[in-house]
Design a protein around this motif. Structure first.
Motif, PDB file in Angstrom:
ATOM      1  N   PHE A  21      82.449  69.664  51.554  1.00  0.00           N
ATOM      2  CA  PHE A  21      81.133  69.426  50.956  1.00  0.00           C
ATOM      3  C   PHE A  21      80.049  70.183  51.717  1.00  0.00           C
ATOM      4  O   PHE A  21      79.213  70.879  51.121  1.00  0.00           O
ATOM      5  CB  PHE A  21      80.822  67.926  50.955  1.00  0.00           C
ATOM      6  N   TRP A  22      80.040  70.050  53.047  1.00  0.00           N
ATOM      7  CA  TRP A  22      79.010  70.713  53.838  1.00  0.00           C
ATOM      8  C   TRP A  22      79.185  72.225  53.838  1.00  0.00           C
ATOM      9  O   TRP A  22      78.216  72.971  53.939  1.00  0.00           O
ATOM     10  CB  TRP A  22      79.004  70.173  55.263  1.00  0.00           C
ATOM     11  N   LYS A  23      80.433  72.680  53.710  1.00  0.00           N
ATOM     12  CA  LYS A  23      80.639  74.118  53.601  1.00  0.00           C
ATOM     13  C   LYS A  23      80.019  74.650  52.308  1.00  0.00           C
ATOM     14  O   LYS A  23      79.398  75.718  52.304  1.00  0.00           O
ATOM     15  CB  LYS A  23      82.130  74.435  53.628  1.00  0.00           C
ATOM     16  N   SER A  24      80.172  73.901  51.224  1.00  0.00           N
ATOM     17  CA  SER A  24      79.572  74.340  49.966  1.00  0.00           C
ATOM     18  C   SER A  24      78.054  74.315  50.028  1.00  0.00           C
ATOM     19  O   SER A  24      77.382  75.165  49.432  1.00  0.00           O
ATOM     20  CB  SER A  24      80.072  73.461  48.819  1.00  0.00           C
ATOM     21  N   VAL A  25      77.488  73.350  50.774  1.00  0.00           N
ATOM     22  CA  VAL A  25      76.029  73.300  50.943  1.00  0.00           C
ATOM     23  C   VAL A  25      75.547  74.513  51.725  1.00  0.00           C
ATOM     24  O   VAL A  25      74.534  75.152  51.379  1.00  0.00           O
ATOM     25  CB  VAL A  25      75.612  71.994  51.649  1.00  0.00           C
ATOM     26  N   ILE A  26      76.280  74.864  52.793  1.00  0.00           N
ATOM     27  CA  ILE A  26      75.867  75.996  53.626  1.00  0.00           C
ATOM     28  C   ILE A  26      75.970  77.296  52.842  1.00  0.00           C
ATOM     29  O   ILE A  26      75.065  78.141  52.883  1.00  0.00           O
ATOM     30  CB  ILE A  26      76.730  76.054  54.901  1.00  0.00           C
ATOM     31  N   THR A  27      77.067  77.480  52.116  1.00  0.00           N
ATOM     32  CA  THR A  27      77.242  78.729  51.374  1.00  0.00           C
ATOM     33  C   THR A  27      76.385  78.787  50.113  1.00  0.00           C
ATOM     34  O   THR A  27      76.062  79.879  49.642  1.00  0.00           O
ATOM     35  CB  THR A  27      78.716  78.902  50.979  1.00  0.00           C
ATOM     36  N   GLY A  28      76.010  77.634  49.584  1.00  0.00           N
ATOM     37  CA  GLY A  28      75.248  77.632  48.341  1.00  0.00           C
ATOM     38  C   GLY A  28      73.764  77.480  48.520  1.00  0.00           C
ATOM     39  O   GLY A  28      72.975  78.274  47.983  1.00  0.00           O
ATOM     40  N   LEU A  29      73.335  76.488  49.283  1.00  0.00           N
ATOM     41  CA  LEU A  29      71.912  76.153  49.368  1.00  0.00           C
ATOM     42  C   LEU A  29      71.191  76.907  50.473  1.00  0.00           C
ATOM     43  O   LEU A  29      70.067  77.389  50.284  1.00  0.00           O
ATOM     44  CB  LEU A  29      71.757  74.649  49.569  1.00  0.00           C
ATOM     45  N   VAL A  30      71.832  77.015  51.639  1.00  0.00           N
ATOM     46  CA  VAL A  30      71.149  77.576  52.809  1.00  0.00           C
ATOM     47  C   VAL A  30      70.703  79.017  52.590  1.00  0.00           C
ATOM     48  O   VAL A  30      69.540  79.356  52.869  1.00  0.00           O
ATOM     49  CB  VAL A  30      72.046  77.448  54.061  1.00  0.00           C
ATOM     50  N   PRO A  31      71.557  79.945  52.102  1.00  0.00           N
ATOM     51  CA  PRO A  31      71.082  81.328  51.936  1.00  0.00           C
ATOM     52  C   PRO A  31      69.891  81.443  50.986  1.00  0.00           C
ATOM     53  O   PRO A  31      68.942  82.182  51.271  1.00  0.00           O
ATOM     54  CB  PRO A  31      72.314  82.057  51.380  1.00  0.00           C
ATOM     55  N   GLY A  32      69.934  80.712  49.876  1.00  0.00           N
ATOM     56  CA  GLY A  32      68.830  80.805  48.920  1.00  0.00           C
ATOM     57  C   GLY A  32      67.524  80.285  49.477  1.00  0.00           C
ATOM     58  O   GLY A  32      66.471  80.911  49.315  1.00  0.00           O
ATOM     59  N   VAL A  33      67.571  79.135  50.159  1.00  0.00           N
ATOM     60  CA  VAL A  33      66.352  78.552  50.719  1.00  0.00           C
ATOM     61  C   VAL A  33      65.776  79.449  51.804  1.00  0.00           C
ATOM     62  O   VAL A  33      64.557  79.709  51.847  1.00  0.00           O
ATOM     63  CB  VAL A  33      66.641  77.142  51.267  1.00  0.00           C
ATOM     64  N   LEU A  34      66.629  79.948  52.704  1.00  0.00           N
ATOM     65  CA  LEU A  34      66.148  80.825  53.776  1.00  0.00           C
ATOM     66  C   LEU A  34      65.584  82.125  53.210  1.00  0.00           C
ATOM     67  O   LEU A  34      64.597  82.655  53.733  1.00  0.00           O
ATOM     68  CB  LEU A  34      67.280  81.120  54.755  1.00  0.00           C
ATOM     69  N   LEU A  35      66.204  82.646  52.151  1.00  0.00           N
ATOM     70  CA  LEU A  35      65.702  83.878  51.552  1.00  0.00           C
ATOM     71  C   LEU A  35      64.329  83.659  50.926  1.00  0.00           C
ATOM     72  O   LEU A  35      63.436  84.515  51.056  1.00  0.00           O
ATOM     73  CB  LEU A  35      66.694  84.357  50.493  1.00  0.00           C
ATOM     74  N   VAL A  36      64.130  82.521  50.271  1.00  0.00           N
ATOM     75  CA  VAL A  36      62.819  82.210  49.690  1.00  0.00           C
ATOM     76  C   VAL A  36      61.763  82.089  50.786  1.00  0.00           C
ATOM     77  O   VAL A  36      60.658  82.640  50.674  1.00  0.00           O
ATOM     78  CB  VAL A  36      62.909  80.915  48.867  1.00  0.00           C
ATOM     79  N   LEU A  37      62.090  81.376  51.854  1.00  0.00           N
ATOM     80  CA  LEU A  37      61.135  81.205  52.951  1.00  0.00           C
ATOM     81  C   LEU A  37      60.808  82.537  53.616  1.00  0.00           C
ATOM     82  O   LEU A  37      59.649  82.798  53.985  1.00  0.00           O
ATOM     83  CB  LEU A  37      61.701  80.228  53.988  1.00  0.00           C
ATOM     84  N   LEU A  38      61.814  83.406  53.768  1.00  0.00           N
ATOM     85  CA  LEU A  38      61.579  84.698  54.408  1.00  0.00           C
ATOM     86  C   LEU A  38      60.639  85.554  53.571  1.00  0.00           C
ATOM     87  O   LEU A  38      59.755  86.235  54.119  1.00  0.00           O
ATOM     88  CB  LEU A  38      62.916  85.415  54.609  1.00  0.00           C
ATOM     89  N   MET A  39      60.788  85.516  52.260  1.00  0.00           N
ATOM     90  CA  MET A  39      59.901  86.292  51.393  1.00  0.00           C
ATOM     91  C   MET A  39      58.489  85.705  51.372  1.00  0.00           C
ATOM     92  O   MET A  39      57.507  86.438  51.244  1.00  0.00           O
ATOM     93  CB  MET A  39      60.472  86.343  49.980  1.00  0.00           C
ATOM     94  N   LEU A  40      58.376  84.380  51.502  1.00  0.00           N
ATOM     95  CA  LEU A  40      57.045  83.770  51.568  1.00  0.00           C
ATOM     96  C   LEU A  40      56.328  84.149  52.858  1.00  0.00           C
ATOM     97  O   LEU A  40      55.101  84.304  52.879  1.00  0.00           O
ATOM     98  CB  LEU A  40      57.162  82.250  51.456  1.00  0.00           C
ATOM     99  N   LEU A  41      57.074  84.317  53.947  1.00  0.00           N
ATOM    100  CA  LEU A  41      56.464  84.765  55.203  1.00  0.00           C
ATOM    101  C   LEU A  41      55.948  86.189  55.094  1.00  0.00           C
ATOM    102  O   LEU A  41      54.992  86.576  55.781  1.00  0.00           O
ATOM    103  CB  LEU A  41      57.486  84.666  56.345  1.00  0.00           C
TER     104      LEU A  41
END
Length: 744
Positions: free
Chosen positions: A384-404
């Motif tokens: 479950f946590w592996k799917s969260v890391i591979t699915g949610l984490v990259p997208g959220v970090l990419l959005v935050l990086l572009m907002l910066l």
């Protein structure tokens, strides 16, 4: 994010956050209308549970133009255009392409089963995505052309409202020898005899600006001190000065007397700064007695030297960036600054690709552990946590990086010396879109597919085409996760404006005065450039994968539907609009969409080539060239006119013939009395610097109060002769100097 489990880890949290944001908005919008309906003067529109949704959707385009201007209508038309394109592509792509991909010979599973990667090498079914790409391109091009014509027609209907700024031109890079209003008037009167109403020169007044800012802060502190004193029944209070006053250090003073003395001192300094005229910055605003004369002057070269006497129609006073106007540079130096900005953009783009590539490494935990041993512990996590890391984490970090990246690019464009917020937003949109396409799309493609397969290619060269043919379409799943996060988290957050909501709540709770409470709930400006750059990126991603992995298309529909609903509410009821360009943004957005289509053509050509579809490749070759030629033709036919904000001469003549000379003179006199063509700190009331700015008079006031305007004209004296301006340069200078003497 490589399978459906990873994608499901995005859908759950994203839906939960979206529902939370809408629930918070629904609960607070009627209880705090000052924040959520700032443009409605404290009244919540469409009361009732979810009544705002049909109320917003049913608002006509004419009503949007009336309330928020043509730029708002064009923005919503772009969103509606994208909804239509994505919907049609979904309805056509799903029933045709997905069954063909499922019947492929590769036998892949999960999302790869409904992508072009499931087709075998040199498969006859490769004709289907190629033919559909032709059909999709024709559909998208037809819709863009149709909206080009509609927006051009709307511009002709809405431009030329006849407001005061349309009688004015802005001249920059004036030679130093023309440093007074009399000299500029004398020079222009030879070119436009009997047409000039007033001339306002701009001087550098940075010292006065600092004093006015300090004076405003002291007034706020005085009001807070008086409020505290009132709470103590008018008894004097005490406080310690300095940063460590709360620790028991610093001089003890009576805050009311202390701030009153500071106000007296700063006011005297501000009066001295106002009485001392600053350095002429080579900028002047010239007002004519007709829109026709201003339109002609705004499109005419005033000098044989291209670097001096640069003229353009004056924007709205609220659109001016006074800090840049006071530091306007010669054309040659400004060109050098623009070159430096381009070099800085290139360097930032290269630097930003490094964290983007690192973020995308989280989509493959096995590769992440091998490349970065410090993260090997993630292999011990549950599925479950592996799917969260591979699915949610990259997208959220990419959005935050572009907002910066947003404020970095915004300030980088601002230092190039643009004089209006409209031009700043316009240039920012192009730069931001370029960064989003390179860092979000291309770097994600490279770091997530090609680098993952290089080792296999080196070991088994014969499998190169097969490996790349499978891996490039697989990136569509990563893009689906990114679009989901943008749709259900980022876009829905914008209707709540969580960050501004928290700040407003904190400052409203701490506010002791009415002025502070008004400042705490003051709405931020709407950013056309940033929103349109993201819309162009989502269109590019969806169109690129429309024939490679059509499962992405419904998520594109979701994004543009949420974007349309949220931003239409904000444009109608919440955020302030600083400028009006009458659709200047649309040609660049259309070019971005055509660029996205060309990228889609090249991507499909690459995938078909890797699948050995040589004959299919031949029918795709005309698409990029034809799309580019169509884009160039539409820009030259419609886009160039939309790029120029000046009013058509025929519309100016028509507007002038509808108005009497007496009412025009009275209207321009009132507009001139507001002193809008000077810096706000030049005209602020030093006795009360916190008072609201004066509203600009509008031509509608004449229709409602024509008798009052006639009396105003009579009180001002006799009507001037045709060869005598209503407001002379001497009257203007005397008015400015007398104001200073009275203040002193």
């Amino acid at each position: 994010m490589t399978n459906s489990k990873s994608l499901s880890s995005v859908v759950g949290p994203a839906l939960a956050l979206a529902c939370t944001y809408f629930a918070v908005f629904e609960f607070l919008r009627t209880r705090w209308p000052e924040f959520f309906s700032a443009r409605c003067k404290g009244k919540a529109p469409h009361p009732g549970f979810l009544a705002w949704i049909p109320g917003v959707l049913l608002t006509s385009e004419d009503e949007v133009v009336r309330r928020s201007g043509m730029d708002a209508a064009v923005y919503l038309r772009i969103a509606g255009m994208n909804i239509l394109i994505m919907t049609l592509l979904t309805l056509l792509g799903f029933p045709i392409l997905i069954p063909i991909f499922v019947s492929g010979a590769a036998g892949l599973k999960d999302f790869d089963e409904i992508a072009i990667s499931n087709l075998g090498q040199a498969s006859e079914n490769l004709w289907a995505p190629c033919i559909m790409m032709w059909l999709f391109t024709i559909i998208a091009s037809f819709i863009i052309i149709k909206n080009y014509r509609a927006i051009y027609k709307l511009r002709l209907q809405t431009i030329g409202t006849g407001e005061g700024f349309e009688y004015t031109i802005m001249i920059t890079n004036i030679p130093p020898e023309f440093n007074t209003e009399e000299k500029i008037r004398k020079d222009l009167s030879e070119k436009y005899p009997g047409k000039i109403m007033s001339v306002v020169t701009i001087h550098e007044e940075s010292e006065l600006r600092r004093k006015v800012d300090s004076l405003s802060k002291e007034h706020v502190k005085l009001m807070r001190a008086q409020h505290v004193q009132d709470l103590h029944n008018g008894k004097p209070t005490k406080k310690r000065l300095g940063y460590f006053g709360f620790c028991g250090y610093g001089e003890i003073v009576d805050p009311v007397k202390f701030h009153s003395q500071n106000i007296t001192t700063i006011k005297a300094e501000a009066l001295r700064a106002r009485a001392t005229e600053g350095t002429f910055v080579g900028v002047a605003f010239v007002t004519f007695n007709s829109i026709t004369a201003a339109t002609k002057a705004g499109s005419t070269n005033l000098s044989e030297h291209p670097e001096t006497w640069i003229v353009k129609p004056a924007p709205k006073p609220s659109d001016l960036i006074w800090s840049n106007i006071e530091q306007i540079r010669p054309v040659s130096i400004n060109t050098f600054v623009i070159v430096l900005k381009s070099a800085a953009l290139f360097c930032i783009c290269i630097f930003w690709s490094i964290p983007v590539a690192f973020i995308n490494a989280f989509s493959n935990l096995q590769q992440l552990s091998e490349d970065y041993p410090a993260f090997s512990f993630v292999q011990d996590f549950s599925p479950f946590w592996k799917s969260v890391i591979t699915g949610l984490v990259p997208g959220v970090l990419l959005v935050l990086l572009m907002l910066l990246l947003y404020p970095v690019l915004w300030n980088l464009v601002k230092i190039t010396g643009v004089t209006t917020y409209a031009e700043l937003d316009y240039q920012f949109m192009g730069d931001y879109y370029m960064f989003l396409v390179i860092d979000v799309f291309l770097i994600t493609l490279l770091s997530s597919s090609i680098w993952d397969t290089l080792q296999d290619i080196l070991e088994h060269p014969r499998t190169m085409f097969e490996l790349l043919g499978k891996s490039i379409p697989a990136v569509a799943v990563i893009m689906i996760g990114y679009i989901l996060i943008q749709s259900l988290i980022v876009e829905t957050e914008r209707i709540v404006r969580l960050w501004f909501l928290l700040l407003s709540f904190v400052f409203s709770s701490m506010s002791k005065t009415t002025v502070e409470k008004q400042q705490a709930t003051k709405p931020e400006r709407f950013s056309y450039g940033g929103n349109l750059a993201y819309s162009s990126l989502i269109f590019t991603i969806c169109f690129c994968y429309s024939c490679i992995s059509p499962i992405i298309l419904p998520f594109g529909v979701l994004y543009f539907c949420v974007n349309y609903l949220v931003n239409k509410y904000k444009l109608l009821y919440t955020q302030k609009l600083r400028f009006e360009t009458h659709g200047k943004f649309f040609p660049k957005v259309a070019n971005h969409m055509f660029t996205g289509m060309i990228i889609a053509h090249l991507a499909l050509m690459g995938v078909v080539l890797l699948k050995f579809g040589h004959w299919q490749l031949l029918i795709l070759f005309p698409l990029p060239l034809g799309t580019y030629l169509l884009s160039s033709y539409m820009y030259s036919y419609y886009g160039e006119d939309l790029q120029h904000i000046s009013m058509p001469l025929s519309a100016a003549v028509k507007r002038d013939t509808e108005r009497s000379d007496e009412l025009v003179m009275a209207f321009l006199k009132r507009w001139h009395n507001v002193d809008c063509w000077r810096q706000s700190w030049m005209t602020v009331n030093l006795d009360d610097p916190l008072e609201p700015e004066k509203e600009m008079p509008t031509w509608e006031d004449i229709n409602r109060n024509s008798v009052e305007f006639q009396l105003d004209l009579k009180d001002g004296g006799e009507s001037p002769r045709e060869d005598e301006p209503l407001i002379s340069s001497r009257d203007n200078s005397n008015r400015s100097s007398s104001r200073r003497e009275n203040k002193v």
